[in-house]
Motif scaffolding. Structure first.
Motif, PDB file in Angstrom:
ATOM      1  N   GLU A 190     -61.283  34.667 -24.095  1.00  0.00           N
ATOM      2  CA  GLU A 190     -62.197  33.859 -23.286  1.00  0.00           C
ATOM      3  C   GLU A 190     -61.693  33.759 -21.840  1.00  0.00           C
ATOM      4  O   GLU A 190     -62.476  33.853 -20.880  1.00  0.00           O
ATOM      5  CB  GLU A 190     -62.317  32.452 -23.897  1.00  0.00           C
ATOM      6  CG  GLU A 190     -63.285  31.545 -23.177  1.00  0.00           C
ATOM      7  CD  GLU A 190     -64.738  31.969 -23.336  1.00  0.00           C
ATOM      8  OE1 GLU A 190     -65.571  31.534 -22.504  1.00  0.00           O
ATOM      9  OE2 GLU A 190     -65.047  32.740 -24.265  1.00  0.00           O
ATOM     10  N   LYS A 191     -60.389  33.597 -21.718  1.00  0.00           N
ATOM     11  CA  LYS A 191     -59.799  33.498 -20.380  1.00  0.00           C
ATOM     12  C   LYS A 191     -59.944  34.804 -19.616  1.00  0.00           C
ATOM     13  O   LYS A 191     -60.272  34.811 -18.427  1.00  0.00           O
ATOM     14  CB  LYS A 191     -58.333  33.115 -20.516  1.00  0.00           C
ATOM     15  CG  LYS A 191     -57.671  32.767 -19.202  1.00  0.00           C
ATOM     16  CD  LYS A 191     -56.255  32.280 -19.441  1.00  0.00           C
ATOM     17  CE  LYS A 191     -55.604  31.878 -18.125  1.00  0.00           C
ATOM     18  NZ  LYS A 191     -54.211  31.376 -18.344  1.00  0.00           N
ATOM     19  N   ARG A 192     -59.697  35.924 -20.314  1.00  0.00           N
ATOM     20  CA  ARG A 192     -59.846  37.236 -19.674  1.00  0.00           C
ATOM     21  C   ARG A 192     -61.289  37.485 -19.284  1.00  0.00           C
ATOM     22  O   ARG A 192     -61.576  38.053 -18.223  1.00  0.00           O
ATOM     23  CB  ARG A 192     -59.336  38.332 -20.620  1.00  0.00           C
ATOM     24  CG  ARG A 192     -57.829  38.409 -20.707  1.00  0.00           C
ATOM     25  CD  ARG A 192     -57.397  39.741 -21.313  1.00  0.00           C
ATOM     26  NE  ARG A 192     -57.845  39.885 -22.688  1.00  0.00           N
ATOM     27  CZ  ARG A 192     -57.154  39.517 -23.763  1.00  0.00           C
ATOM     28  NH1 ARG A 192     -55.946  38.981 -23.614  1.00  0.00           N
ATOM     29  NH2 ARG A 192     -57.628  39.685 -24.976  1.00  0.00           N
ATOM     30  N   LEU A 193     -62.215  37.070 -20.141  1.00  0.00           N
ATOM     31  CA  LEU A 193     -63.635  37.245 -19.832  1.00  0.00           C
ATOM     32  C   LEU A 193     -64.030  36.447 -18.589  1.00  0.00           C
ATOM     33  O   LEU A 193     -64.772  36.947 -17.737  1.00  0.00           O
ATOM     34  CB  LEU A 193     -64.473  36.799 -21.041  1.00  0.00           C
ATOM     35  CG  LEU A 193     -65.995  36.905 -20.872  1.00  0.00           C
ATOM     36  CD1 LEU A 193     -66.391  38.355 -20.617  1.00  0.00           C
ATOM     37  CD2 LEU A 193     -66.723  36.356 -22.106  1.00  0.00           C
ATOM     38  N   GLN A 194     -63.530  35.224 -18.490  1.00  0.00           N
ATOM     39  CA  GLN A 194     -63.834  34.404 -17.318  1.00  0.00           C
ATOM     40  C   GLN A 194     -63.290  35.040 -16.038  1.00  0.00           C
ATOM     41  O   GLN A 194     -63.943  35.050 -14.986  1.00  0.00           O
ATOM     42  CB  GLN A 194     -63.254  32.988 -17.505  1.00  0.00           C
ATOM     43  CG  GLN A 194     -63.985  32.173 -18.570  1.00  0.00           C
ATOM     44  CD  GLN A 194     -63.331  30.822 -18.794  1.00  0.00           C
ATOM     45  OE1 GLN A 194     -62.267  30.517 -18.240  1.00  0.00           O
ATOM     46  NE2 GLN A 194     -63.965  29.985 -19.643  1.00  0.00           N
ATOM     47  N   GLU A 206     -62.734  38.210 -15.584  1.00  0.00           N
ATOM     48  CA  GLU A 206     -63.532  39.407 -15.288  1.00  0.00           C
ATOM     49  C   GLU A 206     -64.863  39.028 -14.654  1.00  0.00           C
ATOM     50  O   GLU A 206     -65.328  39.678 -13.708  1.00  0.00           O
ATOM     51  CB  GLU A 206     -63.762  40.195 -16.574  1.00  0.00           C
ATOM     52  CG  GLU A 206     -64.600  41.450 -16.406  1.00  0.00           C
ATOM     53  CD  GLU A 206     -63.945  42.480 -15.510  1.00  0.00           C
ATOM     54  OE1 GLU A 206     -64.662  43.372 -14.990  1.00  0.00           O
ATOM     55  OE2 GLU A 206     -62.715  42.416 -15.329  1.00  0.00           O
ATOM     56  N   GLN A 207     -65.465  37.960 -15.162  1.00  0.00           N
ATOM     57  CA  GLN A 207     -66.721  37.493 -14.593  1.00  0.00           C
ATOM     58  C   GLN A 207     -66.530  37.031 -13.135  1.00  0.00           C
ATOM     59  O   GLN A 207     -67.357  37.316 -12.267  1.00  0.00           O
ATOM     60  CB  GLN A 207     -67.300  36.344 -15.444  1.00  0.00           C
ATOM     61  CG  GLN A 207     -67.836  36.796 -16.796  1.00  0.00           C
ATOM     62  CD  GLN A 207     -68.284  35.640 -17.661  1.00  0.00           C
ATOM     63  OE1 GLN A 207     -67.903  34.475 -17.430  1.00  0.00           O
ATOM     64  NE2 GLN A 207     -69.091  35.939 -18.699  1.00  0.00           N
ATOM     65  N   GLN A 208     -65.426  36.296 -12.906  1.00  0.00           N
ATOM     66  CA  GLN A 208     -65.131  35.855 -11.544  1.00  0.00           C
ATOM     67  C   GLN A 208     -64.881  37.047 -10.613  1.00  0.00           C
ATOM     68  O   GLN A 208     -65.308  37.047  -9.453  1.00  0.00           O
ATOM     69  CB  GLN A 208     -63.911  34.922 -11.554  1.00  0.00           C
ATOM     70  CG  GLN A 208     -64.183  33.573 -12.208  1.00  0.00           C
ATOM     71  CD  GLN A 208     -62.940  32.715 -12.314  1.00  0.00           C
ATOM     72  OE1 GLN A 208     -61.844  33.163 -11.984  1.00  0.00           O
ATOM     73  NE2 GLN A 208     -63.101  31.480 -12.792  1.00  0.00           N
ATOM     74  N   ARG A 209     -64.156  38.041 -11.161  1.00  0.00           N
ATOM     75  CA  ARG A 209     -63.896  39.229 -10.354  1.00  0.00           C
ATOM     76  C   ARG A 209     -65.188  39.937  -9.996  1.00  0.00           C
ATOM     77  O   ARG A 209     -65.391  40.344  -8.841  1.00  0.00           O
ATOM     78  CB  ARG A 209     -62.971  40.184 -11.111  1.00  0.00           C
ATOM     79  CG  ARG A 209     -62.508  41.388 -10.296  1.00  0.00           C
ATOM     80  CD  ARG A 209     -61.785  42.379 -11.161  1.00  0.00           C
ATOM     81  NE  ARG A 209     -62.680  42.982 -12.131  1.00  0.00           N
ATOM     82  CZ  ARG A 209     -63.536  43.966 -11.841  1.00  0.00           C
ATOM     83  NH1 ARG A 209     -63.628  44.446 -10.604  1.00  0.00           N
ATOM     84  NH2 ARG A 209     -64.321  44.465 -12.785  1.00  0.00           N
ATOM     85  N   ARG A 210     -66.068  40.079 -10.968  1.00  0.00           N
ATOM     86  CA  ARG A 210     -67.349  40.739 -10.727  1.00  0.00           C
ATOM     87  C   ARG A 210     -68.206  39.936  -9.749  1.00  0.00           C
ATOM     88  O   ARG A 210     -68.874  40.500  -8.879  1.00  0.00           O
ATOM     89  CB  ARG A 210     -68.095  40.946 -12.034  1.00  0.00           C
ATOM     90  CG  ARG A 210     -67.435  41.968 -12.948  1.00  0.00           C
ATOM     91  CD  ARG A 210     -68.231  42.171 -14.228  1.00  0.00           C
ATOM     92  NE  ARG A 210     -67.592  43.153 -15.088  1.00  0.00           N
ATOM     93  CZ  ARG A 210     -68.081  43.535 -16.268  1.00  0.00           C
ATOM     94  NH1 ARG A 210     -69.226  42.979 -16.706  1.00  0.00           N
ATOM     95  NH2 ARG A 210     -67.443  44.425 -16.992  1.00  0.00           N
TER      96      ARG A 210
END
Length: 214
Positions: free
Chosen positions: A9-13, A15-19
């Motif tokens: 979940e943390k990695r997904l967040q 990645e979303q922030q990076r995108r």
């Protein structure tokens, strides 16, 4: 399992922030490019507008100049740039090349009974100097091509030098005062004043010669 899920979940967040950050940067970059493109287009349009305005002004100037030349020449326009050479004589008649006679004849300038007259104007960087204008007649069409022979009176008129520079001979030392180093001097009599060619500086200059109707 909970730990793995939390990490995912943390990695997904992240990645979303990076995108989102990348998308925001792209949006800003595109906005900046549009602004710069608009400014460049506006600059081009302003340059074209200025060029067009200058073209119109130059066209109007040329039309007025042609109108003036037609008026001065009685319907005949003949203008040429010639290099000044020295010519003998004390009158206001110049020497022109044979090609000038042929061109004037072809334009019908010789058909009238009036004497030929010309306007002479000094130039600077190919631009006319309005404060250096004189008029003259023509003595002969015997000058070398590309030149105009001007007697001292006409050269003085171009310079607005109305009074000649004088040298006086020292009768004791039998020497000439060195009041000026340029220009030839000619003596008349033993104790006479001699007149310098105070307009010698224009020799070699290119001037504009224009036919005018008396």
């Amino acid at each position: 399992m909970d730990i793995d899920f939390a990490m995912r979940e943390k990695r997904l967040q992240k990645e979303q922030q990076r995108r989102k950050g990348a998308a925001l940067r792209r949006t800003r970059q595109r906005a900046q490019e549009r602004t710069e493109a608009k400014a460049a287009q506006q600059e081009i349009e302003e340059a074209l507008k200025k060029r067009e305005e200058e073209r119109i002004i130059e066209k109007e100037r040329m039309e007025k100049q042609l109108e003036r030349q037609l008026l001065e020449g009685g319907g005949i326009v003949w203008t040429v740039d010639l290099r000044i050479v020295e010519a003998e004589g004390e009158d206001d008649k110049v020497l022109l090349p044979q090609s000038a006679l042929e061109a004037l004849s072809a334009k019908g300038a010789l058909a009238a009974d009036a004497a030929l007259a010309f306007r002479l104007q000094r130039l600077r960087d190919a631009e006319e100097l309005p404060e250096h204008i004189t008029h003259c007649g023509v003595r002969e069409f015997t000058a070398e091509e590309g030149t105009i022979g001007l007697p001292i009176k006409v050269r003085r008129s171009l310079l607005h030098a109305t009074q000649p520079s004088l040298l006086r001979r020292d009768s004791d030392a039998m020497e000439w005062e060195n009041a000026a180093e340029d220009g030839p001097a000619s003596a008349v009599g033993d104790d006479a004043n001699i007149v310098l060619d105070d307009a010698a500086e224009v020799i070699g200059e290119t001037i504009r010669v224009r036919f005018v109707k008396l």
